[in-house]
Enzyme design. Structure first.
Site, PDB file in Angstrom:
ATOM      1  N   ASP A   1      -7.796   5.566   4.982  1.00  0.00           N
ATOM      2  CA  ASP A   1      -7.963   4.382   5.786  1.00  0.00           C
ATOM      3  C   ASP A   1      -9.106   4.185   6.734  1.00  0.00           C
ATOM      4  OD1 ASP A   1      -4.294   4.398   6.517  1.00  0.00           O
ATOM      5  OD2 ASP A   1      -5.467   3.683   4.910  1.00  0.00           O
TER       6      ASP A   1
ATOM      7  N   HIS B   1       1.264   3.860   7.067  1.00  0.00           N
ATOM      8  CA  HIS B   1       0.713   4.724   5.842  1.00  0.00           C
ATOM      9  C   HIS B   1       1.057   5.864   6.451  1.00  0.00           C
ATOM     10  CE1 HIS B   1      -2.582   1.872   4.775  1.00  0.00           C
ATOM     11  NE2 HIS B   1      -1.647   1.487   4.155  1.00  0.00           N
TER      12      HIS B   1
ATOM     13  N   SER C   1       0.740  -1.372   0.018  1.00  0.00           N
ATOM     14  CA  SER C   1       0.038  -0.113   0.161  1.00  0.00           C
ATOM     15  C   SER C   1       0.871   1.179  -0.069  1.00  0.00           C
ATOM     16  CB  SER C   1      -1.119  -0.324   1.178  1.00  0.00           C
ATOM     17  OG  SER C   1      -0.181  -0.075   2.365  1.00  0.00           O
TER      18      SER C   1
END
Lengths: 181, 167
Positions: free
Chosen positions: A124, A97, A58
């Protein structure tokens, strides 16, 4: 290679107790120093996991599966653009992230944080716990400050194919027992 | 002393140490690069400023973003992640930062660009504080190395504002 196996079998047959105990203590010292090093790193970097392995795609192309990230946690406020590692309540796996939204309360200094993987299309929210709209400071374990490619594959392989882990530990144990110093 | 096992062990230890050393030096070389990035952002249009059905304000705008980030690239750079965020203060929040647009720049050639775009991510307030609100636009960049330390910085451009009434 075959000669080495023959030598190994011979040396196992001629083991003495005192030598074995010395080697056990040596092994124990090595393991303990590794543990001390790990705990020291935790103190220096301010986070309980100073190093993590990237598990998903990701954050590609910057971070690929198998890379490792060095983390650091300071009291500095959380701001957009920082790459953070966080854990959702009730789940074990840390997620790496980027912060894309921050709302900091005037009165309490508490923050609401929203994150998103660079390579994902959506933020998210779908990853957070049911009903949770924001991350808070206590979810965040550290910020990524440095990076090494490919090194984490060892951990991934050992987690996903445990037989390799047992083989490796068995081979190391054999090496320690049969080494003559 | 000369068994296969010992030799393999010595070779492995040496190569791992040498690799770690090379990675550290590669990362250290980034300290010597001279960096002078520049950027300019114009708001072409505020498309909509509305109140959502459950109370929060939302803005949709079109931006003209031009930037030259070529000086950030070194031989140890894998990519540069650039994004534009709006920063403002409200009565409840001392700081709000909302990312509006981002891009992954894979190499030096793509690092000088001009783009006109509406906001990629939704600009939603916590509350209804956006009418007449003044805000900064910031261009952030995050340099991701092939190996080693990452570094980030930003340019803050103040002086933008939103309309006084919903539209």
């Amino acid at each position: 290679m075959m000669g080495w196996i023959g030598e190994t079998v011979d040396s196992i047959k001629s083991i003495k107790i005192r030598q074995l105990l010395t080697q056990a203590v040596t092994l124990g010292m090595i393991v303990t120093s590794a543990l001390i090093l790990w705990k020291a790193m935790m103190c220096v970097t301010g986070t309980e996991s100073p190093v993590v392995v990237v598990l998903s795609g990701s954050m590609e192309p910057a971070f690929q599966r198998g890379d490792i990230l060095f983390l650091r946690m300071t009291k500095d406020p959380i701001r957009t653009g920082e790459i953070v590692v966080f854990k959702i309540d009730g789940r074990d796996i840390p997620i790496v992230h980027r912060v894309i939204e921050v709302h900091e309360r005037k009165t309490t200094g508490k923050v609401d944080v929203l994150t998103k993987g660079d390579n994902n299309d959506v933020d998210d929210i779908g990853l957070y716990a049911d009903g949770q709209m924001w991350l808070h400071r206590h979810h965040i374990m550290g910020r990524a400050v440095g990076f090494l490619p490919y090194v984490g594959w060892v951990t991934i392989i050992m987690t996903e194919k445990p037989i390799i882990k047992y083989l490796l530990i068995g081979a190391m144990g054999l090496l320690v027992i049969t080494s003559k110093d | 002393m000369h068994s296969f096992g010992y030799r393999a062990n010595a070779l492995l230890t040496f190569s791992v140490t040498a690799l770690a050393f090379i990675c550290a030096i590669a990362s250290f070389s980034d300290k010597f690069s001279n960096q002078n990035p520049s950027a300019e952002i114009q708001i072409l249009n505020i498309n909509r400023l509305k109140k959502q059905s459950y109370g929060n304000d939302e803005v949709s705008l079109t931006l003209d973003i031009s930037a030259d980030l070529q000086s950030l690239f070194t031989w140890n750079t894998k990519q540069v992640f650039a994004f534009v965020a709006a920063e403002y203060e409200t009565s409840k929040n001392s700081l709000n930062q909302v990312s509006l647009w981002d891009v992954i720049i894979p190499d030096k050639e793509h690092a000088k660009f001009r783009i006109q775009t509406s906001n990629k991510y939704r600009f939603i307030d916590q509350g209804h504080n956006l009418r007449g609100r003044e805000f900064n636009l910031t261009l952030h960049w995050h340099v991701m190395p092939k190996t080693g330390k990452m570094f980030a910085d930003k340019i803050v451009m103040p002086g933008y504002s939103l309309p006084d009434a919903y539209k």
